[in-house]
Structures are given as C-alpha cells and as structure tokens.
Write an enzyme that holds these catalytic residues in place. Structure first.
Site, PDB file in Angstrom:
ATOM      1  N   GLY A   8       0.774  -1.252  -0.004  1.00 24.65           N
ATOM      2  CA  GLY A   8      -0.022   0.068   0.162  1.00 24.65           C
ATOM      3  C   GLY A   8       0.845   1.375   0.038  1.00 24.65           C
ATOM      4  CG  ASP A  13      -1.935   5.922   6.584  1.00 22.45           C
ATOM      5  OD1 ASP A  13      -2.070   7.178   6.284  1.00 22.45           O
ATOM      6  OD2 ASP A  13      -2.509   5.226   7.146  1.00 22.45           O
ATOM      7  CB  SER A 125     -10.113   0.892  11.179  1.00 22.61           C
ATOM      8  OG  SER A 125     -11.136   2.083  11.296  1.00 22.61           O
ATOM      9  CD  GLU A 127     -15.504   3.939  10.977  1.00 20.38           C
ATOM     10  OE1 GLU A 127     -16.656   3.248  10.772  1.00 20.38           O
ATOM     11  OE2 GLU A 127     -15.574   5.024  11.049  1.00 20.38           O
ATOM     12  CE1 TYR A 149     -11.267   0.113   5.935  1.00 18.47           C
ATOM     13  CE2 TYR A 149     -12.343   1.098   7.973  1.00 18.47           C
ATOM     14  CZ  TYR A 149     -11.259   0.876   7.060  1.00 18.47           C
ATOM     15  OH  TYR A 149      -9.852   1.424   7.657  1.00 18.47           O
ATOM     16  NE  ARG A 184      -7.630  10.334   4.867  1.00 17.27           N
ATOM     17  CZ  ARG A 184      -8.002   9.093   5.371  1.00 17.27           C
ATOM     18  NH1 ARG A 184      -8.137   8.051   4.607  1.00 17.27           N
ATOM     19  NH2 ARG A 184      -8.475   8.947   6.575  1.00 17.27           N
TER      20      ARG A 184
END
Length: 319
Positions: A8, A13, A125, A127, A149, A184
């Site tokens: 990634g 990031d 995360s 989340e 997600y 972003r």
C-alpha cells in the site's frame, strides 16, 4: 541499513511512512498493483519516488507476496493495503473483504514461510469498535463493527493476533482513528469539504452535499500516525495499540471550521442528501490512546484546528 517493505505504498499512509523510514536510513521497498497504471503521485509529491524501489504485485495473490518478500528480504513489513473507504465498502463488500482479509492472510503466511523473524505491522481501524457514545474504547474493548470495511478490519485484527499466538511471531496491529493530510483523496469527507469550500472561496457556485452530519470522530494528522507505526515495531514485544488523538469532534464543527477559515458561512452552502447516508452508521467514536502514550511515549500533537489550517492552505496553493 534496515530493509522495510510497504504494502500500500502509493496511498496516503504508505507515502508518509516511506518518507519517515528513508529519513531513518532504511532501504524502502513498496508494492503497487500495476506499475504501468498505478497512481504514484503521493510519492512524487513527497519527493521520494526515486528513493523507493517499487514492485508490481498485490497482497491478494500469495505467489505475488512471496515474490516480493524474496526480492526485498525485509526486516519489517507494513500492511497498509486494501480497500480503505467505509462508504465504498457498502457498495463493494466482497472486494473490500477480499482485499483486507485475504491480503492480510497472504502476508502473514508469506512471512511465516519466508522468514518468521520479520516484524509486521497491520493497519486496523477504530471503526471496529462501532458506536462508543456511552464509553471510551481502549485496547480491551470488544469490537462491534457496523460496515463491511470494519468487519473485514476486525477479522484481519484477529488473524494477526492468532498468528502471533500460534507461531510466536512479532506481529501487531495499530487500531487507528481517522487521520488526514493533503494526500487524502476527495472520496474522504474532510477532503471533500475542504475541496468544495476552497472552490466556493475561489468563485464556484456549487453546493456541498453531505449525508449524516450527526456524527463525531477522532481526527488526527497522518504524518504523526506513521511514526506510531514505526515505534510499534521498535518495541521489544509485539503489542496492539490504539493510535488516536483522544479527542472526538462533531462533523458539523469540522464543516463550520473549514468554511470559517475562509470567511464563509457554511449555512449558505451546505445541504444534506439522503442518498449519501450509509445503510448503517454510528454516531460517536471515542477512544483513548493512553496505552501507546505510556508504553511508547507517542502522543498526537497536531490539533484539529491545525489539521484544518494545513488542509485548506495546501488546497488553496494547489499542491
């Protein structure tokens, strides 16, 4: 010279982490899906593209993972790959789950087979905690995911924890809150707001459409968060940490602050749209980064007003 491999590397990031590792005299390798078509603008913008050796590959393919591990032979591996948008995960649940769960499994098994002494960081995360309006979540709080997600991230977290217990490997997860930067894309709400407000400031007559305004999230600064990732792999033992500021801000306050920084009244430009609402959502995310502060000495220093100022300044300068 230490060697680090970043899955990634082309994302927000990944770029900041690569820059940090280069400053610490690492040899940095990155993995990107297709070198001929992928967007490496983040690395180019950070002036590090020529210093990162990038392999074409994907964590979803085990053969590809083994190839890049063999070519780079890293001491540290960072998994920042996979579908990263909560909203998009409702539209593409299978792709989201595959990219996060299968990708994590392939990297874990690849490390185990290639060199089980490799230290591994996995991006998780906050989340995963779901709605925390009645409490503040810490590392012992149970996950209550409410999106494809966060369900995928929850499973990846337990994949890492189970491999660590079963094989005695140095594997850990950073449970990260929302973190922002000029890198972003506009698909994320803060950049969507900043981009729209800046265009209106420059003369656009557009309207800003958002979904649920009645949410609170913990927003941090991405360049600080990648330092926490690195610190986690320098610790003597593999531990999972929440990486966050410890302060949540209502989304409507974010909107007001962004427009006010441009001397604009958000009420004249902001509208809600039902088709932007998620099928399931939660109102409040509150977490504490106390453990990482006490254990590693890491603390988020960039406050929300500074984050907004940085984002607006960058957008107006068209960086």
């Amino acid at each position: 010279m230490k060697r680090a491999l970043i899955f990634g590397v082309s994302g927000q990031d990944g770029g900041y982490l690569a820059k940090l590792l280069l400053s610490k005299n690492y040899k940095v390798y990155g993995v990107s899906r297709d070198l001929e078509t992928c967007n490496l603008s983040n690395l180019r913008h950070l002036n590090i593209l020529e210093n990162v050796e990038i392999f074409s590959g994907t964590a979803n393919d085990f053969k590809s993972v083994m190839q890049v591990l063999q070519k780079s032979n890293p001491e540290e591996v960072y998994n920042l790959s996979g579908q990263s948008s909560v909203s998009l995960s409702f539209e593409q649940p299978l792709e989201t789950i595959k990219s996060i769960v299968l990708g994590t499994q392939n990297i874990l098994d690849g490390i185990r087979q290639h060199n089980p002494k490799i230290k591994f960081f996995n991006s998780c995360s906050t989340e995963c905690f779901g709605d925390t309006r009645d409490y503040v979540a810490d590392e012992l709080t149970a996950f209550r995911p409410l999106s494809p997600y966060s369900m995928a991230k929850s499973m990846a977290f337990w994949q890492v924890a189970n491999y660590r217990d079963m094989h005695g490997m140095f594997l850990c997860s950073g449970i990260m809150s929302n973190h922002e930067s000029p890198q972003r894309p506009e698909s994320f709400v803060t950049q969507k707001i900043v981009s729209s407000a800046c265009r209106i400031f420059e003369g656009s007559t557009e309207r800003l459409y958002l979904g649920n305004l009645d949410i609170e999230r913990d927003w941090g600064w991405a360049p600080e968060y990648v330092e926490a990732m690195w610190l986690m792999l320098q610790h003597p033992e593999p531990l999972d940490f929440i990486i966050a500021t410890g302060k949540s801000t209502p989304l409507l306050d974010i909107v007001e602050k962004i427009f006010a920084s441009l001397d604009l009244d958000y009420k004249q430009h902001l509208f809600t749209k039902n088709d932007l609402l998620r099928p399931s959502d939660f109102r409040v995310s509150r977490v504490t980064p106390m453990l990482i502060q006490k254990t590693l000495g890491w603390k988020a220093e960039v406050k929300i007003d500074d984050i907004i100022s940085n984002l607006v300044k960058s957008k107006l300068s068209h960086e």
